[in-house]
Design an enzyme around this catalytic site. Structure first.
Site, PDB file in Angstrom:
ATOM      1  N   ASP A  72       0.946  -1.076   0.025  1.00 25.86           N
ATOM      2  CA  ASP A  72       0.210  -0.020  -0.055  1.00 25.86           C
ATOM      3  C   ASP A  72       0.905   1.180  -0.108  1.00 25.86           C
ATOM      4  O   ASP A  72       1.857   1.397   0.776  1.00 25.86           O
ATOM      5  CB  ASP A  72      -0.798  -0.026   1.090  1.00 25.86           C
ATOM      6  CG  ASP A  72      -2.079   0.938   1.306  1.00 25.86           C
ATOM      7  OD1 ASP A  72      -1.903   2.115   0.400  1.00 25.86           O
ATOM      8  OD2 ASP A  72      -3.190   0.794   1.900  1.00 25.86           O
ATOM      9  N   ARG A 128      -0.302   4.337  -0.582  1.00 25.82           N
ATOM     10  CA  ARG A 128      -1.110   5.794  -0.576  1.00 25.82           C
ATOM     11  C   ARG A 128      -0.588   6.449   0.585  1.00 25.82           C
ATOM     12  O   ARG A 128      -0.171   6.155   1.608  1.00 25.82           O
ATOM     13  CB  ARG A 128      -2.573   5.325  -0.201  1.00 25.82           C
ATOM     14  CG  ARG A 128      -3.266   4.774  -1.617  1.00 25.82           C
ATOM     15  CD  ARG A 128      -4.505   4.215  -1.222  1.00 25.82           C
ATOM     16  NE  ARG A 128      -4.607   2.925  -0.194  1.00 25.82           N
ATOM     17  CZ  ARG A 128      -5.730   2.158   0.001  1.00 25.82           C
ATOM     18  NH1 ARG A 128      -7.085   2.839  -0.328  1.00 25.82           N
ATOM     19  NH2 ARG A 128      -5.721   1.375   0.873  1.00 25.82           N
ATOM     20  N   LYS A 138      -5.981   4.604   7.401  1.00 24.32           N
ATOM     21  CA  LYS A 138      -6.747   5.846   7.364  1.00 24.32           C
ATOM     22  C   LYS A 138      -7.219   6.462   8.474  1.00 24.32           C
ATOM     23  O   LYS A 138      -7.029   7.584   8.699  1.00 24.32           O
ATOM     24  CB  LYS A 138      -8.182   5.703   6.482  1.00 24.32           C
ATOM     25  CG  LYS A 138      -7.733   5.331   5.114  1.00 24.32           C
ATOM     26  CD  LYS A 138      -9.171   5.068   4.217  1.00 24.32           C
ATOM     27  CE  LYS A 138      -8.902   4.403   2.976  1.00 24.32           C
ATOM     28  NZ  LYS A 138     -10.141   4.157   2.221  1.00 24.32           N
TER      29      LYS A 138
END
Length: 206
Positions: free
Chosen positions: A131, A133, A159
């Site tokens: 990941d 992000r 997140k």
């Protein structure tokens, strides 16, 4: 080195009527890469109110082409419905296709998954982290929209952690258990077991 306050910029806002309700769309840009992101807002609030939000990473295949290989499109629609039902909220739509590896690399990762790898193994086989992000721009987006306290709609603990580290008060986290299909059950189980996403075992067995 670029000043952090100059790395991300607000561009403009406009009305955005949709089949779900009348939103406003707000444009932002990463000045170093020219990568563009948007936020959709619905309703009004004061800075001391808890606002339902979702951070949603772009997924062309799921959001626009209705693919059932992932749960993205279903979660996007459910989040927007939740916002309208609650009378207020924000969707942060980040242009980070394929958990940050890009659309064409995601297609290559899909091919590797067709050949037996899981989603994490496929990304790593292509030379990427599972990941990639980055959620830093979310702080500017939420500040611009006067959002300080949130109910975060997500199954992704990364997140949640990112918002807390930015100084956003995550009052509540609401999972979105939507979009599980026979085509993506293994993919979602991999996200749960290897990336810490929080789906219930009951949902995965349906």
């Amino acid at each position: 080195m670029t000043n952090p306050s100059e790395k991300y910029q607000y561009v403009s806002s406009a009305k955005l009527p949709t089949k779900l309700g009348k939103f406003a769309i707000h444009g932002f840009v990463e000045t170093e890469s020219d990568q563009e992101h948007v936020a959709l807002s619905y309703g009004e609030w004061q800075s001391d109110e808890v606002v339902p939000i979702r951070i949603h990473s772009e997924c062309l295949t799921g959001d626009a082409l209705f693919s059932t290989r992932c749960d993205c499109g279903a979660q996007l629609e459910r989040a927007l419905q939740n916002i309208v039902e609650q009378g207020k909220g924000v969707l942060l739509y980040l242009r980070q296709e394929g958990r940050g590896i890009g659309l064409l690399n995601k297609i290559q990762a899909y091919k590797l998954q067709d050949e037996g790898m899981d989603t994490v193994e496929a990304n790593e086989h292509l030379g990427f982290d599972a990941d990639l992000r980055d959620y830093t721009i979310c702080k500017l987006m939420l500040d611009k929209l006067n959002v300080k306290h949130v109910n975060l709609m997500t199954n992704n603990p990364k997140k949640h952690k990112a918002l807390i580290e930015m100084g956003i008060n995550v009052v509540e986290r609401t999972p979105i258990d939507h979009g599980i299909t026979d085509d993506n059950r293994h993919y979602i189980r991999t996200k749960t077991e290897k990336l810490g996403h929080q789906f219930s075992e009951q949902q995965l067995k349906k």
